[in-house]
Design a protein around this motif. Structure first.
Motif, PDB file in Angstrom:
ATOM      1  N   TYR A   1     -14.431  -8.480  -0.326  1.00 33.59           N
ATOM      2  CA  TYR A   1     -14.374  -9.484  -0.012  1.00 33.59           C
ATOM      3  C   TYR A   1     -13.464  -9.962  -1.470  1.00 33.59           C
ATOM      4  CZ  TYR A   1     -14.648 -14.377   1.261  1.00 33.59           C
ATOM      5  OH  TYR A   1     -15.172 -16.163   1.637  1.00 33.59           O
ATOM      6  N   VAL A   2     -12.175  -9.960  -0.306  1.00 29.54           N
ATOM      7  CA  VAL A   2     -10.458 -10.506  -1.344  1.00 29.54           C
ATOM      8  C   VAL A   2      -9.882 -11.298  -0.762  1.00 29.54           C
ATOM      9  CG1 VAL A   2      -8.659  -9.791  -2.270  1.00 29.54           C
ATOM     10  CG2 VAL A   2     -10.326  -7.862  -2.077  1.00 29.54           C
ATOM     11  N   LEU A   3      -9.540 -12.581  -1.521  1.00 29.11           N
ATOM     12  CA  LEU A   3      -8.785 -13.518  -1.460  1.00 29.11           C
ATOM     13  C   LEU A   3      -7.556 -13.628  -1.520  1.00 29.11           C
ATOM     14  CD1 LEU A   3     -10.229 -16.291  -3.315  1.00 29.11           C
ATOM     15  CD2 LEU A   3     -10.922 -15.610  -1.545  1.00 29.11           C
ATOM     16  N   LYS A   4      -7.114 -13.916   0.034  1.00 32.28           N
ATOM     17  CA  LYS A   4      -5.562 -13.394   0.562  1.00 32.28           C
ATOM     18  C   LYS A   4      -4.595 -13.636  -1.141  1.00 32.28           C
ATOM     19  CE  LYS A   4      -5.474 -13.541   4.784  1.00 32.28           C
ATOM     20  NZ  LYS A   4      -4.464 -13.644   5.931  1.00 32.28           N
ATOM     21  N   ASP A   5      -4.691 -14.292  -1.886  1.00 31.40           N
ATOM     22  CA  ASP A   5      -4.065 -15.142  -3.564  1.00 31.40           C
ATOM     23  C   ASP A   5      -3.676 -14.205  -3.805  1.00 31.40           C
ATOM     24  OD1 ASP A   5      -6.342 -15.973  -3.442  1.00 31.40           O
ATOM     25  OD2 ASP A   5      -5.260 -17.843  -4.469  1.00 31.40           O
ATOM     26  N   ALA A   6      -5.173 -13.146  -3.959  1.00 40.04           N
ATOM     27  CA  ALA A   6      -5.599 -12.628  -5.560  1.00 40.04           C
ATOM     28  C   ALA A   6      -3.779 -11.938  -5.974  1.00 40.04           C
ATOM     29  CB  ALA A   6      -6.075 -11.302  -4.574  1.00 40.04           C
ATOM     30  N   ILE A   7      -4.129 -11.358  -6.958  1.00 41.31           N
ATOM     31  CA  ILE A   7      -2.857 -10.808  -7.178  1.00 41.31           C
ATOM     32  C   ILE A   7      -2.534  -9.021  -7.021  1.00 41.31           C
ATOM     33  CG2 ILE A   7      -2.833 -11.718  -9.521  1.00 41.31           C
ATOM     34  CD1 ILE A   7      -4.031  -9.210 -11.226  1.00 41.31           C
ATOM     35  N   ASP A   8      -1.832  -8.087  -6.963  1.00 43.81           N
ATOM     36  CA  ASP A   8      -1.103  -7.242  -5.693  1.00 43.81           C
ATOM     37  C   ASP A   8      -2.669  -5.904  -6.488  1.00 43.81           C
ATOM     38  OD1 ASP A   8       0.721  -8.316  -4.868  1.00 43.81           O
ATOM     39  OD2 ASP A   8       2.170  -7.393  -5.791  1.00 43.81           O
ATOM     40  N   SER A   9      -2.184  -6.411  -7.837  1.00 43.94           N
ATOM     41  CA  SER A   9      -3.449  -5.010  -8.225  1.00 43.94           C
ATOM     42  C   SER A   9      -4.833  -5.161  -7.677  1.00 43.94           C
ATOM     43  CB  SER A   9      -3.367  -5.100 -10.137  1.00 43.94           C
ATOM     44  OG  SER A   9      -3.652  -6.112 -10.500  1.00 43.94           O
ATOM     45  N   GLU A  10      -5.016  -5.650  -7.862  1.00 44.48           N
ATOM     46  CA  GLU A  10      -6.617  -6.257  -7.595  1.00 44.48           C
ATOM     47  C   GLU A  10      -7.089  -5.865  -5.867  1.00 44.48           C
ATOM     48  OE1 GLU A  10      -9.735 -10.375  -6.425  1.00 44.48           O
ATOM     49  OE2 GLU A  10      -8.034 -10.207  -7.801  1.00 44.48           O
ATOM     50  N   LEU A  11      -6.071  -6.568  -5.345  1.00 50.48           N
ATOM     51  CA  LEU A  11      -6.250  -5.874  -4.120  1.00 50.48           C
ATOM     52  C   LEU A  11      -6.169  -4.383  -4.105  1.00 50.48           C
ATOM     53  CD1 LEU A  11      -6.222  -6.235  -1.249  1.00 50.48           C
ATOM     54  CD2 LEU A  11      -3.581  -6.058  -0.750  1.00 50.48           C
TER      55      LEU A  11
ATOM     56  N   LEU B   1       0.756  -0.971  -0.013  1.00 52.81           N
ATOM     57  CA  LEU B   1       0.067  -0.146  -0.110  1.00 52.81           C
ATOM     58  C   LEU B   1       1.174   1.166   0.151  1.00 52.81           C
ATOM     59  CD1 LEU B   1      -2.645  -1.317   2.683  1.00 52.81           C
ATOM     60  CD2 LEU B   1      -3.027  -1.172  -0.067  1.00 52.81           C
ATOM     61  N   ALA B   2       2.155   0.947   0.522  1.00 53.13           N
ATOM     62  CA  ALA B   2       2.775   2.134   0.465  1.00 53.13           C
ATOM     63  C   ALA B   2       3.529   2.417  -1.173  1.00 53.13           C
ATOM     64  CB  ALA B   2       4.038   2.341   2.092  1.00 53.13           C
ATOM     65  N   GLN B   3       3.125   1.493  -1.442  1.00 46.96           N
ATOM     66  CA  GLN B   3       3.925   1.844  -2.791  1.00 46.96           C
ATOM     67  C   GLN B   3       2.567   3.285  -3.994  1.00 46.96           C
ATOM     68  OE1 GLN B   3       4.960  -1.571  -5.120  1.00 46.96           O
ATOM     69  NE2 GLN B   3       6.254  -2.272  -2.972  1.00 46.96           N
ATOM     70  N   GLN B   4       1.903   3.048  -3.225  1.00 48.90           N
ATOM     71  CA  GLN B   4       0.429   3.758  -3.631  1.00 48.90           C
ATOM     72  C   GLN B   4       0.221   4.990  -3.354  1.00 48.90           C
ATOM     73  OE1 GLN B   4      -0.596   1.696  -6.681  1.00 48.90           O
ATOM     74  NE2 GLN B   4       0.456   0.339  -5.125  1.00 48.90           N
ATOM     75  N   ASP B   5       0.595   6.155  -4.341  1.00 55.37           N
ATOM     76  CA  ASP B   5       0.357   7.795  -3.976  1.00 55.37           C
ATOM     77  C   ASP B   5      -0.813   8.835  -3.191  1.00 55.37           C
ATOM     78  OD1 ASP B   5       3.115   8.271  -5.135  1.00 55.37           O
ATOM     79  OD2 ASP B   5       2.400   8.096  -7.571  1.00 55.37           O
ATOM     80  N   ASP B   6      -2.027   7.781  -4.005  1.00 55.60           N
ATOM     81  CA  ASP B   6      -3.166   7.407  -3.237  1.00 55.60           C
ATOM     82  C   ASP B   6      -4.037   7.196  -2.275  1.00 55.60           C
ATOM     83  OD1 ASP B   6      -3.600   5.352  -4.942  1.00 55.60           O
ATOM     84  OD2 ASP B   6      -5.203   5.657  -5.284  1.00 55.60           O
ATOM     85  N   ILE B   7      -2.863   5.811  -1.494  1.00 56.66           N
ATOM     86  CA  ILE B   7      -3.087   5.293  -0.600  1.00 56.66           C
ATOM     87  C   ILE B   7      -2.238   5.259   1.019  1.00 56.66           C
ATOM     88  CG2 ILE B   7      -3.548   2.813   0.634  1.00 56.66           C
ATOM     89  CD1 ILE B   7      -4.228   1.754  -2.235  1.00 56.66           C
ATOM     90  N   VAL B   8      -2.677   5.231   1.826  1.00 52.02           N
ATOM     91  CA  VAL B   8      -1.764   5.847   3.304  1.00 52.02           C
ATOM     92  C   VAL B   8      -2.217   4.746   4.542  1.00 52.02           C
ATOM     93  CG1 VAL B   8      -2.608   7.798   4.313  1.00 52.02           C
ATOM     94  CG2 VAL B   8      -0.442   7.210   5.034  1.00 52.02           C
ATOM     95  N   VAL B   9      -1.578   4.054   5.176  1.00 54.25           N
ATOM     96  CA  VAL B   9      -1.130   2.943   6.022  1.00 54.25           C
ATOM     97  C   VAL B   9      -1.383   3.925   7.408  1.00 54.25           C
ATOM     98  CG1 VAL B   9      -1.001   1.207   7.541  1.00 54.25           C
ATOM     99  CG2 VAL B   9      -0.727   1.048   5.208  1.00 54.25           C
ATOM    100  N   ILE B  10      -2.392   4.457   8.212  1.00 52.20           N
ATOM    101  CA  ILE B  10      -2.601   5.057   9.351  1.00 52.20           C
ATOM    102  C   ILE B  10      -2.195   4.315  10.522  1.00 52.20           C
ATOM    103  CG2 ILE B  10      -3.539   7.035   8.367  1.00 52.20           C
ATOM    104  CD1 ILE B  10      -5.825   6.017   9.359  1.00 52.20           C
ATOM    105  N   GLY B  11      -2.587   2.630  10.768  1.00 47.31           N
ATOM    106  CA  GLY B  11      -2.596   2.158  11.243  1.00 47.31           C
ATOM    107  C   GLY B  11      -2.369   0.375  11.194  1.00 47.31           C
ATOM    108  N   GLU B  12      -2.358  -0.496  12.187  1.00 43.44           N
ATOM    109  CA  GLU B  12      -2.492  -1.670  11.860  1.00 43.44           C
ATOM    110  C   GLU B  12      -2.948  -2.520  13.490  1.00 43.44           C
ATOM    111  OE1 GLU B  12       1.005  -3.305  11.888  1.00 43.44           O
ATOM    112  OE2 GLU B  12       2.107  -1.724  12.161  1.00 43.44           O
ATOM    113  N   SER B  13      -3.241  -3.382  13.377  1.00 43.53           N
ATOM    114  CA  SER B  13      -4.130  -4.309  14.475  1.00 43.53           C
ATOM    115  C   SER B  13      -3.762  -6.012  14.459  1.00 43.53           C
ATOM    116  CB  SER B  13      -6.020  -4.245  14.433  1.00 43.53           C
ATOM    117  OG  SER B  13      -5.726  -2.671  15.202  1.00 43.53           O
ATOM    118  N   ALA B  14      -3.872  -6.491  15.577  1.00 42.45           N
ATOM    119  CA  ALA B  14      -3.510  -8.063  15.269  1.00 42.45           C
ATOM    120  C   ALA B  14      -4.823  -8.461  15.823  1.00 42.45           C
ATOM    121  CB  ALA B  14      -2.431  -8.697  16.586  1.00 42.45           C
ATOM    122  N   ASP B  15      -5.743  -8.076  15.871  1.00 37.69           N
ATOM    123  CA  ASP B  15      -6.935  -8.862  15.946  1.00 37.69           C
ATOM    124  C   ASP B  15      -8.154  -7.988  16.185  1.00 37.69           C
ATOM    125  OD1 ASP B  15      -8.100  -8.118  18.779  1.00 37.69           O
ATOM    126  OD2 ASP B  15      -5.973  -8.537  19.718  1.00 37.69           O
TER     127      ASP B  15
END
Length: 223
Positions: free
Chosen positions: A105-115, A24-38
């Motif tokens: 709903y996206v599968l984890k094995d989806a290609i990067d561009s799909e996500l 996601l950091a490679q995308q100019d229009d997207i920024v990750v502002i947080g993360e959670s483990a559960d």
């Protein structure tokens, strides 16, 4: 929504979270502002930082899973969009995810561009489903339309057969059903065969699906 799409990543695996953040950091229009483990932490963090999109892993044991977390989050802040990430291409999970209020709903094995595409679509308030999921939804809709146009097969079942069907769907074995209904195992098997014939079904899991889709598990037969 701000100029950049603000994303919270929720997954119980550090490696997955790290990979998603790097992507996601490679995308100019997207920024990750947080993360959670559960799931519990995901809800609390999302309500605190108010992201545009939460990428939510479906399975985050122990504790609150992705569906429960999505339900809670959408109830508390409907403006936050949820994109479910899962390893499993499962029809029942798909319907549960949508019922919980998720926007994608996206599968984890989806290609990067799909996500990435899914994040952008969900951020707009639209719904994203991977191609095979869309096909399943259409097939289910067509089946429901077909069922509505034809006489209800449910009416073909006797009261005893309906009781038997509910108990089958709830996971009881033939012997347990016989004990609950005070009939022999042979009679249970006979009911089961008649139910399958009347409904046009061939396998036990099809009986379970039939009962679930018609809300029969809410019927309080001997439980």
């Amino acid at each position: 929504m701000s100029e950049q799409i603000r994303v919270l990543v929720a997954d119980d695996h550090v490696i997955v979270r790290t990979g998603l953040k790097l992507l996601l950091a490679q995308q100019d229009d997207i920024v990750v502002i947080g993360e959670s483990a559960d799931g519990k932490e995901a809800v609390e963090t999302a309500l605190s930082i108010r992201p545009d999109v939460v990428i939510m892993d479906l399975s985050m044991p122990p504790g609150t899973n992705g569906i429960e977390a999505t339900t809670q989050l959408k109830r508390l802040d409907p403006a936050i969009h949820v994109l479910i990430l899962t390893m499993h291409d499962n029809e029942n999970e798909l319907f549960r995810v949508l019922q919980a209020g998720a926007s994608g709903y996206v599968l984890k094995d989806a290609i990067d561009s799909e996500l990435i595409n899914a994040v952008r679509i969900v951020a707009k308030g639209e719904v994203y489903l991977y191609p095979s999921a869309t096909k399943k939804l259409v097939e289910n809709l067509l089946q429901e339309i077909s069922n509505e146009e034809s006489p209800s097969t449910y009416k073909l079942l006797s009261d005893r057969e309906r009781e038997t069907l509910v108990l089958i769907a709830k996971g009881y074995g033939n012997k347990e059903i016989g004990n609950l209904l005070y009939i022999s195992v042979k009679t249970v098997e006979s009911h089961k065969s008649k139910i399958m014939a009347k409904l046009g079904l061939n396998k036990r899991h099809e009986l379970v699906d039939y009962a679930i889709k018609r809300g029969m598990l809410d019927l309080d037969y001997y439980t």
